[in-house]
Design a protein around this motif. Sequence first.
Motif, PDB file in Angstrom:
ATOM      1  N   GLU A  20      -3.436  26.627 -17.944  1.00 31.94           N
ATOM      2  CA  GLU A  20      -2.912  25.969 -16.740  1.00 31.94           C
ATOM      3  C   GLU A  20      -1.634  26.656 -16.242  1.00 31.94           C
ATOM      4  O   GLU A  20      -0.979  26.174 -15.320  1.00 31.94           O
ATOM      5  CB  GLU A  20      -2.635  24.485 -17.009  1.00 31.94           C
ATOM      6  CG  GLU A  20      -3.857  23.665 -17.345  1.00 31.94           C
ATOM      7  CD  GLU A  20      -4.759  23.406 -16.147  1.00 31.94           C
ATOM      8  OE1 GLU A  20      -4.276  23.457 -15.000  1.00 31.94           O
ATOM      9  OE2 GLU A  20      -5.958  23.154 -16.371  1.00 31.94           O
ATOM     10  N   ASP A  49       5.447  21.317 -11.743  1.00 34.36           N
ATOM     11  CA  ASP A  49       5.451  20.228 -10.767  1.00 34.36           C
ATOM     12  C   ASP A  49       4.483  19.125 -11.207  1.00 34.36           C
ATOM     13  O   ASP A  49       3.749  19.271 -12.182  1.00 34.36           O
ATOM     14  CB  ASP A  49       5.133  20.735  -9.364  1.00 34.36           C
ATOM     15  CG  ASP A  49       3.739  21.320  -9.221  1.00 34.36           C
ATOM     16  OD1 ASP A  49       2.875  21.072 -10.081  1.00 34.36           O
ATOM     17  OD2 ASP A  49       3.510  22.029  -8.226  1.00 34.36           O
ATOM     18  N   ASP A  51       1.732  18.010  -9.936  1.00 38.91           N
ATOM     19  CA  ASP A  51       0.311  18.356  -9.904  1.00 38.91           C
ATOM     20  C   ASP A  51      -0.082  19.135 -11.152  1.00 38.91           C
ATOM     21  O   ASP A  51      -1.135  18.885 -11.747  1.00 38.91           O
ATOM     22  CB  ASP A  51      -0.027  19.173  -8.649  1.00 38.91           C
ATOM     23  CG  ASP A  51       0.042  18.339  -7.377  1.00 38.91           C
ATOM     24  OD1 ASP A  51      -0.145  17.104  -7.462  1.00 38.91           O
ATOM     25  OD2 ASP A  51       0.280  18.926  -6.306  1.00 38.91           O
ATOM     26  N   ALA A  54      -0.186  16.746 -14.081  1.00 36.24           N
ATOM     27  CA  ALA A  54      -1.383  15.897 -14.009  1.00 36.24           C
ATOM     28  C   ALA A  54      -2.621  16.688 -14.431  1.00 36.24           C
ATOM     29  O   ALA A  54      -3.459  16.173 -15.186  1.00 36.24           O
ATOM     30  CB  ALA A  54      -1.553  15.347 -12.597  1.00 36.24           C
ATOM     31  N   ASP A  55      -2.732  17.938 -13.973  1.00 33.45           N
ATOM     32  CA  ASP A  55      -3.886  18.770 -14.334  1.00 33.45           C
ATOM     33  C   ASP A  55      -3.945  19.010 -15.838  1.00 33.45           C
ATOM     34  O   ASP A  55      -4.993  18.866 -16.464  1.00 33.45           O
ATOM     35  CB  ASP A  55      -3.842  20.121 -13.603  1.00 33.45           C
ATOM     36  CG  ASP A  55      -4.094  19.980 -12.108  1.00 33.45           C
ATOM     37  OD1 ASP A  55      -4.606  18.921 -11.672  1.00 33.45           O
ATOM     38  OD2 ASP A  55      -3.770  20.943 -11.374  1.00 33.45           O
TER      39      ASP A  55
END
Length: 169
Positions: A20, A49, A51, A54-55
């Motif tokens: 990621e 960040d 996002d 969360a990923d």
Amino acid sequence: MSTTQSERLRELLEPLVTSEGLDLEEIAVDSVGRKRVLRVVVESDAGADLDAIADVSRALSAKLDETDAMGEGEYTLEVGTPGAERLLTQHRHYVRAVGRLVRFQLAEGGELVARIVAVDDEGLDLEVPGVKGRKATARRVAFPDVDRARVQVEFNRKDKKDMKEEEEA
């Protein structure tokens, strides 16, 4: 958390975090009453960040559900970043803290609060703020001379743009 469990979790989760675009900074399993909490701390050079967090949280949750790495009991997964007053323990932490004010505990004893200006393989170039109207001074500190270093919260922090403008002036 046992070293064996910590190592197993790191081996299992680090490839997902890396895929990621993040670094796995820390893994901790804490007991909170009858439940356990798995805390995973991630970071990157550009910052992580919401996002990205969360990923990676979804990817870690799916991987943990596939395995028995956390055992049979219930647990909560918390994924976050190191926080404002992070402890600097690795070379990449110092690189990410360029421009930040840091409190150093020195190996020779004593304490130093200074802004990191540059980092290389041997140590740090620092700017020690002036006191009572005096100008700031430059100082070089080698990594072996640092016992502890922690980023300080600044409410009127200079950003990188301000620092570049000062250098060009």
